[in-house]
Write a protein that holds these residues in place. Structure first.
Motif: not given
Lengths: 317, 375
Positions: A290-291, A274-275, A295-297, A280-281
């Protein structure tokens, strides 16, 4: 930044993100199962997935006689072809996973090799499998025939709901439930959980460690094979390098949910799918990685053991 | 410790001397055997299809030449240089090619990135090259004097692609997608400038992208009537399939990176109606008779086969005219002209060809059909 697109096409993007997430989730189960039992990151798992896609390809053309130029099949013939390809992909991946364990890890484990040696062995197996498939496919991508006509089932809040993606989400959900039941209810599943909690005590209680490990790799392989089939059904092509990006994403999903934790891996897979679609959108496809990884970090900074935590012995495999 | 260091120092010096000795004869030693024509491009790896198309053109030209001139002092085997289309692979290979004194001419390099690292080496060795497909406009600065190009650059292809889209639909509005490669970004830039106000949206989908859902959602929202995809065929096929499966019927257009039979093979029905451009002409169109003969000889023509065939022929004409060393062959191709299948090759001071066209193509009934030169 295009938040308007996310607002206008929200349900369509969510649906696409879930279908992608289902594939990530199925692959990530293999990483998490093996980690839970052996504390080993099985880097060859992305190639276990890749071989599954080729298993489906060979089954479609070799066993079912489907040619790429054929029209999509219908009725019983279509269902039979889909089931045969699914089983072929699952078996190809499962046997590859077991073979990798036997060749690359078992001996090292018996001789008490360090974790680092096993990790390097995993990377070695991964690279040799990729190169082997690169050579036999002449570095060219392969197309998968269209077995099922892709059509829209219904229209929901501006989103077109397509049949193949519904199948992917529903079937992936069923497989995960089956695996969860197997791990929590069956004798072998209990063995897997016992080994993951305390290997020595499990041995003293009469659990056959080698058998448990083989079953773990086999189960992880089955799930990766299912993911491979759903992938090739949706995207209709594969290549020697197909496992690389998907493998990294699935591994990320496993860490995001808390590696070693089955339900965490599932959740991580869907969240990542989903992320990636949402980012992407909003930011453009180039910014997806990148994004998502920022978020994972951030998640790991706040909760180093992942969203569901790594060491919840009850929920863990 | 000291001893080890000394040993490695001696070894390094030895290696360095050895390589200098190996490269040294390149500059002026004459060839004692048969003269060799080299071809450089990707012959293995993901881009191999294009390199093999070109190599086949060179092989066929050489075969025809030797059949007509059996006494010519030319090696019947093409000297193959596989750079995988990758500058990192090309860099260590180019000096070895330059050191082969019997290699007197080179068709290639096929790719622009590999050309940038190879050309300075060939310039210092005085080895003439004619590239059949490297289209980056800056290449003459890397090898002025020995560099020649048998096709028009991306400065021409992008505007031509834009014109093709507008000719197809006077009211066209276009969405631009590129795969973030050097080639794709450069080509898209020139398309973008020519289309100006017609561009209604853009997205970048880096190589390796498998899911295009978000890009397709953007395209639908933009209400574009056409999408121009700048990139290579394998990903273009995945993209166009997902675009069609989403129910979209807008025009799909792309450049020479997509002009490959593999694109049609991978995308199947989704490829139908795709508009493609290239500064090249298919061998079958340029000469149906020769194309038949080539297939009978066991070589399949593809994109850029014609241009490679013409380039090799120019070199062979130079040898036939009595030129047997690198300098005289370079002088011949730099000053004379050669009537090829694609066009008459005549190079200006930068090595650029004149009087060439960018062609338009459409995918029809599973085949890539030539529409003709884009006006």
């Amino acid at each position: 930044m295009d938040f308007a697109l996310l607002r206008d096409a929200f349900w369509g993007l969510t649906f696409d993100g879930l279908a992608l997430g289902a594939i990530y989730a199925l692959i990530s189960l293999g990483y998490t199962l093996v980690y839970g039992v052996l504390r080993l990151i099985n880097f060859a798992h992305s190639e276990v997935f890749m071989i599954g896609t080729f298993g489906a390809l060979v089954a479609a053309s070799g066993i079912m006689g489907v040619k790429v130029e054929d029209d999509p099949r219908t009725g019983g013939s279509m269902i039979l072809t889909l089931v045969v390809c699914l089983i072929a992909a699952m078996l190809a991946s499962a046997f590859t996973a077991v073979a990798v364990e036997f060749v690359a890890y078992r001996r090292l484990r018996k001789r008490g090799a360090t974790k680092l040696a096993t990790l390097i062995s995993a990377i070695g197996v991964s690279i040799s499998l990729v190169e082997f498939f690169r050579i036999i496919t002449h570095s060219l991508p392969r197309e998968f025939p269209r077995i099922m006509e892709k059509s829209f089932l219904f229209h929901f809040a501006g989103a077109d709901i397509r049949n193949d993606k519904v199948i992917v989400i529903v079937a992936a959900g069923l497989m995960m439930v089956a695996l969860d039941q197997f791990i929590s209810k069956s004798r072998l599943g209990k063995g897997i959980r016992a080994v993951s909690m305390d290997e020595n005590t499990a041995t003293l209680m009469g659990v056959n460690i080698n058998r448990v490990i083989t079953v773990t790799f086999f189960a992880g392989g089955l799930m990766a094979g299912a993911a491979a089939f759903f992938y090739i059904l949706t995207y209709e092509n594969t290549s020697f390098k197909v496992g690389f990006f998907l493998g990294i994403s699935a591994f990320t999903a496993a860490v995001l949910g808390g590696i070693g934790n089955l339900r965490g891996a599932l959740f991580g897979g869907f969240v990542l799918g989903l992320m990636e679609t949402y980012t992407s959108a909003v930011f453009g496809t180039a910014w997806k990685a990148v994004i998502s990884f920022i978020i994972l970090v951030l998640v790991l900074l706040i909760k180093p053991t992942g969203l569901f935590g790594e060491s919840i012995t009850q929920a863990r495999v | 410790m000291k001893k080890t260091r000394l040993v490695s120092l001696v070894a390094a010096l030895g290696l360095a001397t050895a390589s200098v000795v190996a490269v040294a004869p390149a500059a002026n030693a004459a060839c004692s055997g048969k003269l060799k024509i080299a071809y450089q491009g990707p012959l293995t790896g993901g881009e191999a299809a294009l390199g093999i198309n070109e190599l086949n053109g060179v092989k066929f030209a050489l075969k025809k030449f030797l059949a007509a001139n059996p006494k010519a002092n030319v090696d019947p085997v093409v000297y193959e240089v596989d750079d995988q289309g990758d500058p990192a692979v090309a860099a260590p290979i180019a000096p070895k090619v330059a050191a082969e004194e019997c290699v007197v001419a080179l068709v290639g390099p096929a790719y622009s990135g590999a050309s940038k690292v190879s050309l300075p080496v060939y310039l210092s060795a005085g080895l003439a090259v004619i590239t059949p497909s490297a289209t980056n406009p800056t290449l003459p600065t890397f090898g002025k004097g020995i560099f020649h190009r048998a096709v028009l650059t991306d400065d021409y292809q992008g505007p031509a692609a834009a014109r093709l889209i507008v000719q197809n639909n006077k009211k066209a509005t276009v969405f631009l997608v590129n795969d973030a490669s050097d080639y794709a970004v450069g080509l898209q830039k020139t398309v973008d400038i020519t289309l100006a106000g017609r561009v209604v949206g853009k997205d970048v989908t880096p190589t390796g992208t498998t899911d295009f859902s978000a890009t397709i959602a953007k395209i639908k929202k933009s209400k574009a009537t056409a999408v121009f995809y700048s990139g290579y065929f394998s990903q273009a096929a995945v993209f166009v399939k997902q675009l069609r499966d989403s129910g979209s019927k807008i025009v799909f257009a792309s450049g020479d990176g997509t002009l490959d039979n593999q694109f049609v093979k991978l995308a199947r029905k989704a490829a139908e109606g795709a508009l493609l451009t290239a500064p090249a002409i298919p061998f079958e169109t340029a000469s149906p008779a020769l194309a038949k003969e080539m297939v009978a000889a066991g070589w399949t023509p593809g994109v850029y086969t014609t241009e490679a065939f013409d380039s090799a022929n120019f070199f062979l004409e130079a040898i036939k005219a009595g030129n047997t060393d690198r300098a005289s062959i370079n002088k011949y191709v730099s000053t004379k002209s050669s009537k090829g299948l694609s066009k008459t090759l005549k190079f200006d001071a930068d090595g650029e060809v004149s009087g060439a066209d960018v062609n338009g193509f459409v995918v029809k009934n599973g085949k890539i059909v030539l529409l003709g030169a884009i006006k």
